[in-house]
Design a protein around this motif. Sequence first.
Motif, short mmCIF file in Angstrom:
data_model
loop_
_atom_site.label_atom_id
_atom_site.label_comp_id
_atom_site.label_asym_id
_atom_site.label_seq_id
_atom_site.Cartn_x
_atom_site.Cartn_y
_atom_site.Cartn_z
N THR A 1 0.89 -1.25 -0.03
CA THR A 1 -0.04 0.02 0.04
C THR A 1 0.94 1.47 -0.01
O THR A 1 0.57 2.26 -0.89
CB THR A 1 -0.76 0.06 1.14
N VAL A 2 1.92 1.23 0.94
CA VAL A 2 2.65 2.37 0.97
C VAL A 2 3.36 2.71 -0.59
O VAL A 2 3.50 3.74 -0.86
CB VAL A 2 4.15 2.13 1.96
N GLU B 1 0.67 4.40 -2.73
CA GLU B 1 0.68 5.67 -2.15
C GLU B 1 1.71 6.41 -2.78
O GLU B 1 1.68 7.53 -3.33
CB GLU B 1 0.83 5.59 -0.93
N LYS B 2 3.03 5.76 -2.87
CA LYS B 2 4.24 6.70 -3.36
C LYS B 2 4.16 6.83 -4.79
O LYS B 2 4.26 8.03 -5.31
CB LYS B 2 5.53 5.77 -3.11
N ASN C 1 -4.50 1.90 6.90
CA ASN C 1 -3.60 0.81 7.25
C ASN C 1 -3.17 0.31 9.04
O ASN C 1 -3.11 -0.73 9.17
CB ASN C 1 -2.25 0.90 6.63
#
Lengths: 74, 667
Positions: free
Chosen positions: B318-319, B322-323, B592
């Motif tokens: 997920t990170v 997002e990035k 999250n």
Amino acid sequence: MFGLLKAGGKGKIINLSQVGHLVQRRLLDLGITEGSEICVKCVMPFGGPVMIESCGQCVGIRRREAVQIEVVKL
Amino acid sequence: MEIALIGNPNTGKTSLFNNLTGSYEYVGNWSGVTVEKKVGIFKNNIGQLIDLPGVYTLNPLSKDEGVVTSFFLNESVDRLLNILDASQLERNLHLTLQLLEFEKPALIGLNMIDVANKRGIQIDAGKLSEVLGVPVVPVVARSGKGCDKLVDAISTKSTQPVKKNLVYYGKEVEEAIVTLTGMLHGKTDLSVRFLAIQYFEGNEYVRDYLHSIDDQQKLNPVKAKLESKLQKQYEVKSLANYIYQKRKEVIEGIVAEVARKSNSVIPLSEKIDSIVTNRFLGMPIFLLLMYFMFMLTFDWLGTPLSDLLDGFLTGPITVGFEKVLTAIHASDFIHALIIEGLVAGVGGVLVFVPQIFILFFFISLLEDSGYMARVALVMDRIMESVGLNGKAFIPMMIGFGCNVPGIMAARTIETPRERLLTILLTPLMSCSARLPVYALFVGAFFAGNKALVVLSLYVLGIIVALTLAKIFSTTILKSETSLFVIELPPYRLPQFQSLWRSTWDKGKGFVRKAGTFIFAGSVFIWLLSYAGPSGLKVDMDHSYLAAIGNAIAPIFDPIGFGTWQASASLITGFLAKEAIISTMNIIYFVPNDASLQGLMADYYTPLAAYSFMVFILLYIPCLATVATIYKETNSKKWTAFSMIYAFAIAYVLSLIIYQGGKLFGLV
Ligand SMILES: Nc1nc2c(ncn2[C@@H]2O[C@H](COP(=O)(O)OP(=O)(O)O)[C@@H](O)[C@H]2O)c(=O)[nH]1
Ligand SMILES: [Mg+2]
């Protein structure tokens, strides 16, 4: 086949004609017919099916049909 | 060139098919694994290979066997590849003799040489080929030994049988064959000798075929006269039996000539059998195995792995997304779509891949070891008491993986009534797609006894199925005939590689569905939750999804989950049961740090959660299953019935559980 109905009993089929038509056909498919030697491998509890062996092959049939098979003890 | 694979059940046809075509079709150690025709292309492109269900003779009793006979009558094929089980030569040759009467180019693959050798049976393939007049190639389909020679033989050797009429059926039958030959002359391209003998044997498919090309009034007397003549002269029971005996005599001669038997050791099979089909231990062993399977899937191994994967998906993945989204300056809409729609929806389903693979691994193990047929034997007494037979338990076990192949497996059940009953009840078996729902809810509400609670659901499915079988078989599906004869194959030690193939083959469907169906579904569901009558980016409670859910939510109020969220996920669950989870992940979207499990406690009480799981277990089969039921029963009425009764029983049971539980002070 009644007398044979315990594990280890051996016999030779002499008459199959009392058994239902479809079951007879299936047994014939599996090579089990008059003249075949069979051996009872195990008997399931509560009137369950029996497992018989013939020519190195195991087959499960219901007790109702098994008792209709006429055999002579070996 | 088209080559058809024919042979007795469980002789390794599909193993050979996979080996020669490099594809993967369903392999298992019991009779009736392959129930329809499958086509593949040879690895070296010499033509098409057609895998067929196993048959003992061309005179069919069940529907899967009928597939083979109609294939013979209606489709043309260049060569027949007959697979024989070398350890059961006598039984296998009955079919071979019939195939050779068909007078098409044929060759023989003598399989299971390894098994035969172990039992002290040596077969002279050269001599067998000489006697039968067709090439014979020894192979071991499982390891691929001899397969290259087989391919050579297929593509080079002339396979037109050199000798004809291996079996002399006696003066009377041969005369009748000549009579039929005269009558059918010029009316068919198939071998008349083959048709005549099959007709005399009472093959219904051949009878219908002959009646379609010639006058039934003329054909019938020939057979009737022959039969009465033989009965008078030789005191035989029937024409079919007489023909069988004639073949048997020939086969005994052949076997005496080609096979040598030395005394062998007692096969391991018998030792294992004395335990697993033991009078008293049989049932407990089965239940213990099941329990072990659930503990591994839900407790010991599956859950920790899933949690790990979950951590990975909600964390780094997920990170990462997002990035990337920030880097490309994605709009809010795209950002929300990807993170709250796709990652939540698809990821929410993918998390359960480890558990599902463990379950499939176990099912494959059961299938490949030879235990499946034993379970059918052990279960027959119970099944008989509810109007089914032990064989019906096999489709149900397969149904634990996925209901669709389970329903297909019912084809091996000989009597139409028992088959229909099995088709109708198999959807009650808790398939792997329902597993994520249980995993989520037991994690949230029953963390102490995860496996036990899930096991209770599986058992409930079986109990409901058996109870309904009893009810249906004494009301709408009454009939006297029931047939149970089952071949118990020898145990085979499953090889890791074939187990993995079989596990992967089942599991990849789940992964693929997550990547396609669930992917598209997640986008759609998210859009419905993002948009509402008042525009985009509405509060979810005012979205279209909420409106749809609210419309039917009151129905579910009495059974404990009358929220629009539950209703909406139940609707999507009809398309695919996994969709329930992806919908919930989208609806209850949690950033999250918190987990969906934690959040569930706000919406369900433990009692409502159990009621919900029971409802998921039983309510309407998924779309793919409904389509299969329709295909297999060919009846709109029964298809509709399967959906309606399932919904009704789900509702009633959930109602009893929820209201009853409340009465007893549970929450
Ligand atoms: N030992 C041994 N096992 C085999 C061989 N060929 C197939 N098998 C096993 O026999 C079982 C039946 O195989 P399958 O291909 O499904 O048979 P089919 O029913 O004829 O299609 C499977 O468990 C296979 O792993 C062989 O040559 N040797
Ligand atoms: Mg197969």
